[in-house]
Design a protein around this motif. Structure first.
Motif, PDB file in Angstrom:
ATOM      1  N   THR A 220       6.391  -0.751   5.236  1.00 50.48           N
ATOM      2  CA  THR A 220       5.101  -1.350   5.584  1.00 50.48           C
ATOM      3  C   THR A 220       4.003  -0.298   5.551  1.00 50.48           C
ATOM      4  O   THR A 220       2.902  -0.561   5.062  1.00 50.48           O
ATOM      5  N   GLY A 221       4.313   0.884   6.064  1.00 48.94           N
ATOM      6  CA  GLY A 221       3.338   1.979   6.053  1.00 48.94           C
ATOM      7  C   GLY A 221       2.943   2.364   4.639  1.00 48.94           C
ATOM      8  O   GLY A 221       1.762   2.577   4.356  1.00 48.94           O
ATOM      9  N   LEU A 222       3.920   2.453   3.749  1.00 49.18           N
ATOM     10  CA  LEU A 222       3.624   2.791   2.362  1.00 49.18           C
ATOM     11  C   LEU A 222       2.797   1.701   1.688  1.00 49.18           C
ATOM     12  O   LEU A 222       1.882   1.984   0.909  1.00 49.18           O
ATOM     13  N   THR A 223       3.095   0.461   2.007  1.00 51.46           N
ATOM     14  CA  THR A 223       2.339  -0.657   1.444  1.00 51.46           C
ATOM     15  C   THR A 223       0.894  -0.618   1.924  1.00 51.46           C
ATOM     16  O   THR A 223      -0.036  -0.802   1.135  1.00 51.46           O
ATOM     17  N   MET A 224       0.709  -0.368   3.211  1.00 48.65           N
ATOM     18  CA  MET A 224      -0.641  -0.301   3.761  1.00 48.65           C
ATOM     19  C   MET A 224      -1.418   0.868   3.154  1.00 48.65           C
ATOM     20  O   MET A 224      -2.602   0.752   2.859  1.00 48.65           O
ATOM     21  N   TYR A 225      -0.742   2.007   2.962  1.00 52.06           N
ATOM     22  CA  TYR A 225      -1.388   3.167   2.358  1.00 52.06           C
ATOM     23  C   TYR A 225      -1.815   2.851   0.923  1.00 52.06           C
ATOM     24  O   TYR A 225      -2.925   3.195   0.509  1.00 52.06           O
ATOM     25  N   GLY A 226      -0.965   2.187   0.168  1.00 60.83           N
ATOM     26  CA  GLY A 226      -1.295   1.796  -1.199  1.00 60.83           C
ATOM     27  C   GLY A 226      -2.481   0.845  -1.230  1.00 60.83           C
ATOM     28  O   GLY A 226      -3.376   0.975  -2.068  1.00 60.83           O
ATOM     29  N   ALA A 227      -2.506  -0.105  -0.307  1.00 64.44           N
ATOM     30  CA  ALA A 227      -3.617  -1.056  -0.232  1.00 64.44           C
ATOM     31  C   ALA A 227      -4.912  -0.324   0.125  1.00 64.44           C
ATOM     32  O   ALA A 227      -5.974  -0.617  -0.424  1.00 64.44           O
ATOM     33  N   TRP A 228      -4.828   0.641   1.030  1.00 62.43           N
ATOM     34  CA  TRP A 228      -6.009   1.409   1.434  1.00 62.43           C
ATOM     35  C   TRP A 228      -6.557   2.213   0.252  1.00 62.43           C
ATOM     36  O   TRP A 228      -7.757   2.247   0.014  1.00 62.43           O
ATOM     37  N   CYS A 229      -5.672   2.858  -0.513  1.00 60.75           N
ATOM     38  CA  CYS A 229      -6.105   3.629  -1.676  1.00 60.75           C
ATOM     39  C   CYS A 229      -6.778   2.725  -2.708  1.00 60.75           C
ATOM     40  O   CYS A 229      -7.794   3.092  -3.300  1.00 60.75           O
ATOM     41  N   MET A 230      -6.226   1.547  -2.929  1.00 64.03           N
ATOM     42  CA  MET A 230      -6.805   0.606  -3.880  1.00 64.03           C
ATOM     43  C   MET A 230      -8.179   0.154  -3.393  1.00 64.03           C
ATOM     44  O   MET A 230      -9.128   0.085  -4.173  1.00 64.03           O
ATOM     45  N   TYR A 231      -8.304  -0.119  -2.100  1.00 64.38           N
ATOM     46  CA  TYR A 231      -9.583  -0.542  -1.519  1.00 64.38           C
ATOM     47  C   TYR A 231     -10.621   0.566  -1.670  1.00 64.38           C
ATOM     48  O   TYR A 231     -11.779   0.315  -1.967  1.00 64.38           O
TER      49      TYR A 231
END
Length: 48
Positions: free
Chosen positions: A3-14
């Protein structure tokens, strides 16, 4: 951890899509954390 990695990926994309918005959101989060720390300090002081 996934979940942490997914959130980090979403943050980078944002951040890539809207860097100004991401910076504002980061500043708001830091401000909220500081306010919460101050409130917790007051609670601890009142307990002692």
């Amino acid at each position: 951890m996934l979940t942490g990695l997914t959130m980090y990926g979403a943050w980078c994309m944002y951040k890539k899509i809207c860097p100004e918005c991401a910076e504002d959101m980061k500043d708001d989060l830091e401000h909220m954390v500081k306010q919460k720390d101050k409130k917790m300090d007051k609670i601890v002081e009142s307990m002692m």
